[in-house]
Design an enzyme around this catalytic site. Structure first.
Site, mmCIF file in Angstrom:
data_model
loop_
_atom_site.group_PDB
_atom_site.id
_atom_site.type_symbol
_atom_site.label_atom_id
_atom_site.label_comp_id
_atom_site.label_asym_id
_atom_site.label_seq_id
_atom_site.Cartn_x
_atom_site.Cartn_y
_atom_site.Cartn_z
ATOM 1 N N GLN A 103 -10.496 5.445 -6.442
ATOM 2 C CA GLN A 103 -9.946 5.596 -7.802
ATOM 3 C C GLN A 103 -10.723 6.647 -8.600
ATOM 4 O O GLN A 103 -10.167 7.313 -9.476
ATOM 5 C CB GLN A 103 -9.983 4.257 -8.558
ATOM 6 C CG GLN A 103 -8.999 3.212 -8.078
ATOM 7 C CD GLN A 103 -9.599 2.294 -7.028
ATOM 8 O OE1 GLN A 103 -10.471 2.695 -6.273
ATOM 9 N NE2 GLN A 103 -9.116 1.067 -6.959
ATOM 10 N N ASP A 117 -12.976 -5.859 -15.683
ATOM 11 C CA ASP A 117 -11.773 -6.630 -15.343
ATOM 12 C C ASP A 117 -11.791 -8.031 -15.936
ATOM 13 O O ASP A 117 -10.751 -8.625 -16.183
ATOM 14 C CB ASP A 117 -11.601 -6.704 -13.828
ATOM 15 C CG ASP A 117 -11.084 -5.385 -13.306
ATOM 16 O OD1 ASP A 117 -11.901 -4.478 -13.095
ATOM 17 O OD2 ASP A 117 -9.856 -5.247 -13.177
HETATM 18 O O1 MRU Z 1 -8.664 -2.266 -8.362
HETATM 19 P P1 MRU Z 1 -8.439 -1.545 -9.642
HETATM 20 O O2 MRU Z 1 -8.234 -0.083 -9.473
HETATM 21 O O3 MRU Z 1 -7.365 -2.206 -10.484
HETATM 22 O O4 MRU Z 1 -9.825 -1.738 -10.434
HETATM 23 C C1 MRU Z 1 -9.920 -1.205 -11.743
HETATM 24 C C2 MRU Z 1 -11.249 -1.358 -12.344
HETATM 25 O O5 MRU Z 1 -12.154 -1.942 -11.790
HETATM 26 C C3 MRU Z 1 -11.410 -0.839 -13.755
HETATM 27 O O6 MRU Z 1 -12.719 -0.406 -13.972
HETATM 28 C C4 MRU Z 1 -11.093 -1.963 -14.759
HETATM 29 O O7 MRU Z 1 -9.869 -2.559 -14.466
HETATM 30 C C5 MRU Z 1 -11.091 -1.483 -16.143
HETATM 31 S S1 MRU Z 1 -9.713 -0.461 -16.518
HETATM 32 C C6 MRU Z 1 -9.751 -0.048 -18.148
#
Ligand code: MRU
Length: 360
Positions: free
Chosen positions: A205, A246
């Protein structure tokens, strides 16, 4: 346009309450910019599960619109049928990804919205109210991101090097991000930053999404492998770390993308402040500590077959937790839309975060 830069439209609703959800498919970025239409419940579930839409706030917004899609096709007279479908839809979407609490927060708000009309509305009135509620969640997220940016930018000064992990940008929210909102606002204030971006194994990501967002905005961006963070800190290239979250427990323990805990430990070892930027709907005050945060485990193939190519021996055992928990003691400040919580502890959190986040 937002602040002179092309806005990232992470997701949008098209049409009236018989319309559909349109997502920018994040699995295709940065190579292709492709819309993905979700016209039924399973399409929304699949989009969340497979990370076409991802990032805690964006997952919540997508789930709210997912409820609107899921309750379509019910005759206006069948109000009982609508309420029972709503329960099925909430349960199904709640089983897409377990860690980001924004998903459950948004589903709870949608359910509460329908409950308010119980006995007083026809099926179409309830469906219209649900769409308005989803749009309100979407609009409020935009404002929260701007406020997070304003509170966080104060912590950064011109010329600073900063490090971030995963993607907590416009793509993870309505359009401006949480951790990246801090950098965007600092840039709008005329501060020049050098942002180091962890690629973020296994799904990249950071490389695919964060590096894309930052370079689109003309921010000096340097991509590194996750394992290089310690050396980058040792060389004094960064003076702060900012990530998203999260789920944040009542004591400030914070779940975020796997690798965040390690970064926080490294930052502590190098006396570098470690900040978490998140809206208050990412707090879960029902959990006293991070020990109770459910950690999603994902398919082993994300590690053994990175982007389709086998890179590990057949039959090797794999462990693939998608998130980890950073203890509150390692976090210098929690940057929220209501202000910065520092020091990070239960009392300071209780002071700033409304207990019933779903009633906001
Ligand atoms: O697995 P993902 O890509 O959904 O994980 C996203 C993250 O860990 C982000 O840092 C988190 O959701 C914060 S987004 C503002």
């Amino acid at each position: 346009m937002s602040g002179g830069y092309p806005a990232v439209e992470t997701l949008r609703w098209s049409g009236d309450c018989d319309g559909h959800l349109v997502l920018l498919d994040q699995t295709r970025l940065p190579v292709e910019r492709v819309d993905h239409v979700c016209a039924d419940l399973e399409a929304v579930w699949e989009a969340i599960r497979s990370l076409r839409v991802r990032g805690a706030p964006a997952i919540g917004i997508a789930a709210a619109y997912g409820v609107c899609v899921g309750v379509q096709g019910i005759s206006d007279a069948d109000v009982g049928g609508l309420y029972s479908r709503l329960e099925t839809v909430v349960k199904r979407l709640g089983a897409s990804r377990p860690t980001a609490v924004n998903l459950f927060w948004a589903l709870q708000r949608m359910r509460a919205c329908a409950e308010q009309l119980r006995g007083a509305g026809s099926a179409i009135q309830i469906r219209r109210a649900l769409l308005q509620e989803a749009q309100a969640i979407h609009a409020a997220d935009r404002q929260m991101c701007r406020a997070i940016g304003a509170h966080g930018a104060v912590l950064l000064s011109d010329g600073m090097g900063v490090l971030t992990h995963c993607n907590a940008g416009g793509l993870a929210t309505s359009d401006y991000g949480t951790a990246l909102a801090v950098f965007f606002t600092a840039q709008e204030q005329g501060k020049q930053l050098e942002v180091y971006v962890d690629e973020t194994r296994p799904l990249l990501q950071g490389a695919r999404l964060t590096a894309w967002e930052l370079t689109q905005r003309g921010i000096a961006t340097t991509l590194i492998c996750d394992s290089m963070a310690a050396q980058v800190m040792r060389e004094k290239r960064v003076q702060a770390v900012v990530t998203g979250a999260d789920r944040i427990a009542a004591n400030g323990d914070t779940a975020n993308k796997i690798g965040t805990y390690g970064l926080a430990l490294l930052a502590a070892a190098h006396q570098i402040p470690f900040y978490v930027a998140a809206p208050t709907n990412t707090f879960d005050l029902t959990l006293s500590s991070g020990d109770d945060i459910p950690i999603e485990e994902r398919d082993a193939r994300e590690i053994t077959h990175g982007f389709g190519k086998r890179t590990a021996p057949v039959d090797v055992a794999v462990y693939n937790p998608a998130f980890d928990v950073t203890p509150a003691a390692l976090i210098q400040g929690l940057i929220t839309e209501r202000g910065v919580i520092s020091p990070v502890n239960g009392a300071a959190i209780a002071n700033l975060v409304p207990h019933d986040a779903a009633s906001q």
